[in-house]
Scaffold this motif. Structure first.
Motif, mmCIF file in Angstrom:
data_model
loop_
_atom_site.group_PDB
_atom_site.id
_atom_site.type_symbol
_atom_site.label_atom_id
_atom_site.label_comp_id
_atom_site.label_asym_id
_atom_site.label_seq_id
_atom_site.Cartn_x
_atom_site.Cartn_y
_atom_site.Cartn_z
ATOM 1 N N ASP A 55 39.947 35.500 35.260
ATOM 2 C CA ASP A 55 40.679 36.401 36.167
ATOM 3 C C ASP A 55 40.330 36.116 37.626
ATOM 4 N N HIS A 58 41.880 32.666 38.604
ATOM 5 C CA HIS A 58 43.334 32.727 38.628
ATOM 6 C C HIS A 58 43.823 33.548 39.822
ATOM 7 N N THR A 59 43.168 34.665 40.070
ATOM 8 C CA THR A 59 43.565 35.525 41.199
ATOM 9 C C THR A 59 43.381 34.796 42.511
ATOM 10 N N ARG A 62 46.055 32.149 42.868
ATOM 11 C CA ARG A 62 47.369 32.757 43.047
ATOM 12 C C ARG A 62 47.553 33.273 44.475
ATOM 13 N N GLU A 63 46.481 33.738 45.050
ATOM 14 C CA GLU A 63 46.543 34.267 46.420
ATOM 15 C C GLU A 63 46.462 33.175 47.474
ATOM 16 N N GLU A 76 39.288 25.176 40.202
ATOM 17 C CA GLU A 76 40.149 24.736 39.103
ATOM 18 C C GLU A 76 39.318 24.201 37.931
#
Length: 215
Positions: A55, A58-59, A62-63, A76
């Motif tokens: 989480d 990924h967050t 994504r941001e 990554e």
């Protein structure tokens, strides 16, 4: 809270040095989210919170991250590791295989994918192959996982299964198949020698029985 317990522990031990305060500040920073995302993710991985690490990574991605290419690559890679460990912790072969397929083509994840394959093979051996314990299932294992560390062990299990089948069938042909299929494997040479002795003994007894019947 971990930070509060750490602070109380430092006070009770009389640790008021600058170094001790830096330890407290570090844990406070990690727990409150001000630490770099890769540090937070590593801490979550070390604690076994694989979902939390996924989480967090990924967050952050994504941001848009912070524009640092090196940090993005580290995140990554950590994200791939977290997803791998999450899949492995489920002990679900399909989930682990899906992870491998999704990361197979990216060379950055080569070691992580190899780890996933290794752990998947052990789970398959423990949950599928060993319970069924047959020549067919061990051959399927060898076809699916040809380069894992337990490969040699599975060869031995396969020959043992074949030897058990030959003893049940009590035919020279069954023993002969063991000699023909497995005699070239150094790992199972002792087992194939046993099969050869038992084949010879069976053939001799059958010959004696046939001779007695003729007499």
């Amino acid at each position: 809270m971990v930070v509060e317990r750490l602070y109380i522990g430092l006070e009770s031990d009389g640790l008021t040095s600058i170094f001790s305060r830096w330890i407290l500040l570090f844990w406070l920073c990690v727990s409150s989210g001000c630490a770099p995302v890769n540090v937070r993710m590593k801490s979550l991985l070390d604690s076994g919170d694989f979902e939390g690490a996924v989480d967090a990574g990924h967050t952050w991605l994504r941001e848009g991250g912070n524009g640092q290419a090196d940090l993005t690559e580290r995140v990554e890679i950590l994200l791939a590791e977290a997803r791998m460990r999450l899949a492995v912790s489920s002990k679900n072969i399909s989930k682990i295989a899906a992870f491998r397929r999704g990361h197979l083509r990216d060379k950055r994840f080569k070691e992580i994918v190899e780890q996933a394959l290794e752990r998947e093979s052990v789970i398959y051996l423990e949950t599928v192959a060993r319970p069924r314990d047959s020549v067919i299932i061990y051959r399927r294992f060898r076809d699916t996982y040809p380069k894992v560390s337990v490969f040699g062990h599975v060869k031995s299990l396969e020959v043992k299964a074949a030897l058990r089948d030959a003893r049940a069938l009590k035919t020279a042909a069954a023993y002969r198949r063991i000699r023909m299929d497995y005699s070239q494997w150094p790992e199972t040479r002792a087992l194939t020698k046993i099969a050869l002795r038992e084949e010879a003994d069976l053939t001799y007894r059958q010959h004696v029985r046939t001779r007695d019947d003729l007499d």
